[in-house]
Structure formats: structure tokens, C-alpha cells
Design an enzyme around this catalytic site. Structure first.
Site, mmCIF file in Angstrom:
data_model
loop_
_atom_site.group_PDB
_atom_site.id
_atom_site.type_symbol
_atom_site.label_atom_id
_atom_site.label_comp_id
_atom_site.label_asym_id
_atom_site.label_seq_id
_atom_site.Cartn_x
_atom_site.Cartn_y
_atom_site.Cartn_z
ATOM 1 N N ASP A 117 0.852 -1.173 0.000
ATOM 2 C CA ASP A 117 0.000 0.000 0.000
ATOM 3 C C ASP A 117 0.898 1.235 0.000
ATOM 4 O O ASP A 117 2.102 1.147 0.270
ATOM 5 C CB ASP A 117 -0.912 -0.035 1.231
ATOM 6 C CG ASP A 117 -1.965 1.052 1.193
ATOM 7 O OD1 ASP A 117 -2.450 1.367 0.093
ATOM 8 O OD2 ASP A 117 -2.305 1.590 2.260
ATOM 9 N N ASP A 126 -0.244 5.068 0.995
ATOM 10 C CA ASP A 126 -0.473 5.992 2.107
ATOM 11 C C ASP A 126 -0.457 5.242 3.443
ATOM 12 O O ASP A 126 -1.148 4.247 3.617
ATOM 13 C CB ASP A 126 -1.813 6.705 1.929
ATOM 14 C CG ASP A 126 -1.812 7.636 0.724
ATOM 15 O OD1 ASP A 126 -0.869 8.439 0.617
ATOM 16 O OD2 ASP A 126 -2.728 7.551 -0.105
ATOM 17 N N ASP A 143 -1.290 -0.998 6.001
ATOM 18 C CA ASP A 143 -1.496 -0.395 7.321
ATOM 19 C C ASP A 143 -2.937 -0.551 7.795
ATOM 20 O O ASP A 143 -3.281 -0.022 8.851
ATOM 21 C CB ASP A 143 -1.122 1.090 7.288
ATOM 22 C CG ASP A 143 -2.089 1.929 6.457
ATOM 23 O OD1 ASP A 143 -2.493 1.451 5.366
ATOM 24 O OD2 ASP A 143 -2.439 3.041 6.878
#
Length: 259
Positions: A13, A15, A209
Site C-alpha cells: 500500500d 499511504d 497499514d
């Protein structure tokens, strides 16, 4: 049990993992360089369908992260790959930005408002009542409803904005038709990404995250999953989920020495 040294390919990922508030997360630059130095294949994934790979590469470069266009995979690109394999006419009515329209053009689609086979909804800051009304009418008339990602809100300098999932819910309420959603947490996005770099699930890892998108989709795609605590999910939240990541790290900086 698989471990990181068994991994040949990485999906990650963006961000909260590599970048946060347009600043590189500690260890992100070193991780990208380690992948290059050790000839690991990798893709940086994002559910945001707004940007073309060139735009996204430039955005990351401004944050100090050198990610080539060919190492980026967006929900728009995954949507194009998915629709390219669908039978029927290659025509679509699209609500979205350049990232989505470009991906569909490259998938061989003609964009039209006249009897399209698909209505494709993506991210845009300029949702118009006219376009949404047109989408509702086309779906009611038989067009298949496709959504790039399920995110209901997105950030802006002045606060949260309604995003793709929220607009999709409005269209569903008006048409009574559920869309097919391509982006995370649909493991379809990961499978299309792996096809892009000729990766196999047994030797691929997903770094994310978010437990509810990155980790669950990676698990369902059969990947080794790495949760980093530099973004949305905090350590005490992991216990609230019925599944677990393969590995939990403070940030990608902890991953670099393992490679």
C-alpha cells in the site's frame, strides 16, 4: 511457515506505509532501494483511481520516493484489467478522472453515453447530479454497474469528503442494483497486480497499514501479510479482528534488515 526471506515479490500500500502527509515514512526510501538492489519485483498499490501512473509517480517523486510508473497499480488499472476479460461490448459510461478513463482506453473500451455495456464509477472531486442521474438511468436500462473502490470518504484540506463508495450507495439506492467493486478489500485487485508482475501467491507478500482492507485481502489472496503500525491500524486494534497478519512491524524500516 513462510518468512520474509522466502518472498520474491512484494505488493505494498502507499499511504500510511510508504508516505504520510506527503512525507516519506522512515525506511521507505531504503526499502525501495533494497528491492531494486536484490531484484525483487514489486508494485505500489492504491485504491485511489484519480491519478494516471505518470501523475502518481510524479506525486511520489515530490515526496522523495522514486517509484517508476511501471511499479504502480491503481484501482483504475485493476478495473481496466478486470473489464478487459469480461465478455460483451467494450463500451462504458464513466464517472471519474484521467486515471480511470486512461485505464479503460488502454483496456480497449470506447467511452459513451449511448447504450453502454457498463457504468463505471470512480473517484472524482466533481461528482455532478447530471452524471449520477445518467448513471442511474443507464443501469436501470441494463448496463452493468462497476465501482473502482469501496471507500466512502476521502481526505481534503478542509475535512472529509464523500468518496466513491458513498456515491455508489446512492446509485444502488436509486436502482436497487449492487455494483461489483474491484479495489481493496477485493482480492481481485491483488491477483491482477500479481499477473502484472508474473508473481505467485506462495512467494508474494502484501504490506499494508489497514487490517480491514490490506491484510484481509492479502490473506484471502494467499499472500504473506505484513501489517505496519505507521498508518491507520494501531497495535491494540489487531485483537478486535478474527484474523491476524503474518507479521506486525512498527514501520517498513523494520523490514529492510530482513531482506
Amino acid at each position: 511457515m513462510r518468512n520474509v526471506r522466502d518472498i520474491e515479490c512484494f505488493l505494498t500500500d502507499m499511504d500510511g506505509v510508504l508516505v504520510h502527509d506527503e512525507q516519506p515514512v522512515p525506511g521507505a526510501i531504503e526499502l525501495l532501494q533494497r528491492w531494486v538492489d536484490t531484484s525483487r519485483r514489486f508494485l505500489v498499490l492504491t485504491n485511489n483511481s484519480t491519478y494516471t501512473p505518470r501523475d502518481l509517480a510524479a506525486r511520489l517523486a515530490r515526496s522523495g520516493l522514486p517509484v517508476p510508473e511501471e511499479n504502480l497499480w491503481t484501482s483504475a488499472m485493476a478495473t481496466g484489467a478486470f473489464l478487459a476479460g469480461q465478455p460483451g461490448k467494450k463500451t462504458a459510461f464513466v464517472i471519474g478522472e484521467a486515471g480511470l478513463t486512461m485505464a479503460l482506453h488502454e483496456a480497449g473500451f470506447v467511452l459513451t453515453e449511448t447504450d453502454p455495456a457498463f457504468v463505471v464509477l470512480g473517484e472524482t472531486r466533481n461528482y455532478s447530479f447530471e452524471a449520477i442521474t445518467n448513471a442511474i438511468r443507464l443501469i436501470t436500462a441494463g448496463a452493468r454497474f462497476i465501482v473502482t473502490n469501496p471507500d466512502t470518504v476521502g481526505p481534503s484540506p478542509s475535512g472529509l469528503l464523500p468518496a466513491t463508495g458513498a456515491v455508489a450507495a446512492m446509485i444502488t439506492a436509486a436502482t436497487n442494483r449492487q455494483p461489483y467493486v474491484v479495489g481493496k478489500p477485493n482480492p481481485m485487485m491483488f491477483r491482477s497486480a500479481m499477473n502484472r508482475i508474473e508473481a505467485h501467491s506462495e512467494t508474494t507478500a502484501m504490506i499494508g497499514d489497514r487490517m480491514d482492507t490490506d491484510i484481509v485481502a492479502g490473506m484471502e489472496a494467499g499472500l504473506l501479510t505484513v501489517l505496519v503500525l505507521s498508518g491507520v491500524t494501531q497495535a491494540d486494534e489487531i485483537e478486535t479482528y478474527p484474523y491476524r497478519p503474518s507479521l506486525v512491524l512498527d514501520s517498513v524500516a523494520d523490514l529492510v534488515p530482513m531482506l
